[in-house]
Design an enzyme around this catalytic site. Structure first.
Site, PDB file in Angstrom:
ATOM      1  N   ARG A  78       0.812  -1.219   0.000  1.00 13.64           N
ATOM      2  CA  ARG A  78       0.000   0.000   0.000  1.00 13.64           C
ATOM      3  C   ARG A  78       0.848   1.273   0.000  1.00 13.64           C
ATOM      4  O   ARG A  78       0.643   2.174  -0.822  1.00 13.64           O
ATOM      5  CB  ARG A  78      -0.918   0.024   1.244  1.00 13.64           C
ATOM      6  CG  ARG A  78      -2.154  -0.793   1.107  1.00 13.64           C
ATOM      7  CD  ARG A  78      -2.547  -1.372   2.443  1.00 13.64           C
ATOM      8  NE  ARG A  78      -1.642  -2.479   2.743  1.00 13.64           N
ATOM      9  CZ  ARG A  78      -1.904  -3.733   2.437  1.00 13.64           C
ATOM     10  NH1 ARG A  78      -3.063  -4.050   1.942  1.00 13.64           N
ATOM     11  NH2 ARG A  78      -1.027  -4.692   2.660  1.00 13.64           N
ATOM     12  N   LYS A 106      25.282  -4.482  -0.691  1.00 15.98           N
ATOM     13  CA  LYS A 106      26.732  -4.746  -0.735  1.00 15.98           C
ATOM     14  C   LYS A 106      27.440  -4.103   0.449  1.00 15.98           C
ATOM     15  O   LYS A 106      28.656  -3.990   0.469  1.00 15.98           O
ATOM     16  CB  LYS A 106      27.325  -4.194  -2.025  1.00 15.98           C
ATOM     17  CG  LYS A 106      26.742  -4.777  -3.290  1.00 15.98           C
ATOM     18  CD  LYS A 106      27.389  -4.108  -4.505  1.00 15.98           C
ATOM     19  CE  LYS A 106      26.590  -4.332  -5.764  1.00 15.98           C
ATOM     20  NZ  LYS A 106      26.941  -3.379  -6.807  1.00 15.98           N
TER      21      LYS A 106
HETATM   22  N1   CP Z   1      -0.466  -0.094   5.895  1.00 17.96           N
HETATM   23  C1   CP Z   1       0.743  -0.333   5.352  1.00 17.96           C
HETATM   24  O1   CP Z   1       1.750   0.277   5.715  1.00 17.96           O
HETATM   25  O2   CP Z   1       0.722  -1.303   4.399  1.00 17.96           O
HETATM   26  P1   CP Z   1       1.994  -1.753   3.535  1.00 17.96           P
HETATM   27  O3   CP Z   1       2.921  -2.474   4.461  1.00 17.96           O
HETATM   28  O4   CP Z   1       1.424  -2.656   2.442  1.00 17.96           O
HETATM   29  O5   CP Z   1       2.630  -0.527   2.978  1.00 17.96           O
END
Ligand code: CP
Length: 328
Positions: A78, A106
């Site tokens: 997200r 690295k």
């Molecule tokens: N809510 C949230 O931070 O989702 P992600 O880990 O998919 O970014």
């Protein structure tokens, strides 16, 4: 860290039409750095950006010629994608650096990485890391502003802003609203950022979880603690369910997943105790059947996908305010 409820006078001071704070060139490292007026200004700005994503051509020239670098040391669907979409809808160039294919794998230091990106004239760095404080460290080295996209169990300010935006959009007012956050509070940067932001806007926050998922020193957070989900649910205007962060602590905080789920999963049976107009939230990713039943996640009270949609608008607003002209 001390988290206190908002000073009521300060909350009342936040009128619907206020001056837009100057965010140009500022880092966004945590909700702690924002005043109530800052938060409201960001939410107001996001409301004007949301409409762009409803257009057939979802692009405006606002950040043409600007470069956004997404530097994610931890997985994300997200946050990383919505920063990329937000930047592209504003016509910025967005570069995603995958840690596994960069020189960080690295052994390059964070300092050298920051200097390298600065030499390429990035306009903003969006950083996620499993260790608390890494975005703050990069911000000290980097001439371009840094946005914290989640640092360990510390803060996830853009998630809190999109959550506040979603609650305000659905309930209209935030002050005095009762929020119950359920689950792995100790490991949740989402809970921490939301509690700080919600208090600044005069909201009333309770947390519910097994004792083992409550951080040491939570008495100073200004939230009330409950272990009985069924007892605390009826008063909530908003219930925010959290994932068990097994990658951070393994499975040692509860006897079994089934036992956790029996006591803390938001099921349709439990929902019968809730107010009819309750908002069901989850920052994602969800573990369906563990902390939230599929029929509740997909139910009428759920605003989980609206949180995702609003994440793009909030991040467009932040990029505009930090990298763009900074005023409407
Ligand atoms: N809510 C949230 O931070 O989702 P992600 O880990 O998919 O970014």
């Amino acid at each position: 860290m001390l988290i206190r409820a908002a000073d009521p006078e300060m909350v009342q001071d936040v009128s619907p039409r206020r001056e837009i704070a100057d965010f140009r060139g500022r880092d966004l490292l945590g909700m702690e750095d924002l005043t109530a007026a800052d938060i409201c200004a960001i939410l107001d700005s996001a409301a004007s950006f949301k409409e762009i994503s409803e257009r057939e051509i979802k692009k405006v020239p606002t950040l043409r010629g600007k470069t956004i670098i997404n530097l994610f040391f931890e997985p994300s669907t997200r946050t990383r994608t919505s920063f990329e979409i937000a930047g592209k809808r504003l016509s910025a160039d967005v570069i995603n650096i995958s840690v596994s294919t960069s020189s960080l794998s690295k052994g390059e230091t964070l300092r050298d990485t920051a200097d390298t990106l600065a030499a390429m004239r990035a306009d903003v760095l969006v950083v996620r890391h499993r260790a608390a404080g890494v975005p703050h460290m990069l911000a000290r080295f980097s001439p371009s502003p840094v946005i914290n996209a989640g640092d360990g169990a510390h803060e996830h300010p853009t998630q809190a802003l999109l959550d506040l935006y979603t609650i305000r959009e659905k309930l209209d007012t935030l002050q005095g609203r009762r929020v119950v956050i359920v689950g792995d509070i100790a490991n949740s940067r989402v809970a921490r950022s939301n509690i700080i932001g919600m208090h600044k806007l005069g909201m009333d926050v309770g947390v519910c979880a097994p004792r083992t998922m409550i951080p040491v020193g939570m008495e100073s957070w200004g939230v009330d603690y409950h272990s009985d989900f069924d007892a605390v649910l009826p008063d909530a205007d908003v219930v925010m369910m959290l994932r068990i962060q097994r990658e951070r602590h393994g499975d040692v905080l509860f006897p079994s997943l089934q036992e956790y789920s029996d006591r803390y999963c938001l099921t349709s049976d439990r929902m019968r105790r809730a107010k009819p107009e309750i908002l069901v939230m989850h920052p994602g990713p969800m573990n369906r059947g563990v902390e939230i039943a599929p029929e509740v996640a997909d139910g009428l009270e759920s605003v989980i996908l609206q949180q995702v949609t609003n994440g793009v608008a909030v991040r467009m607003a932040l990029l505009y305010l930090i990298v763009g002209s900074g005023s409407n």
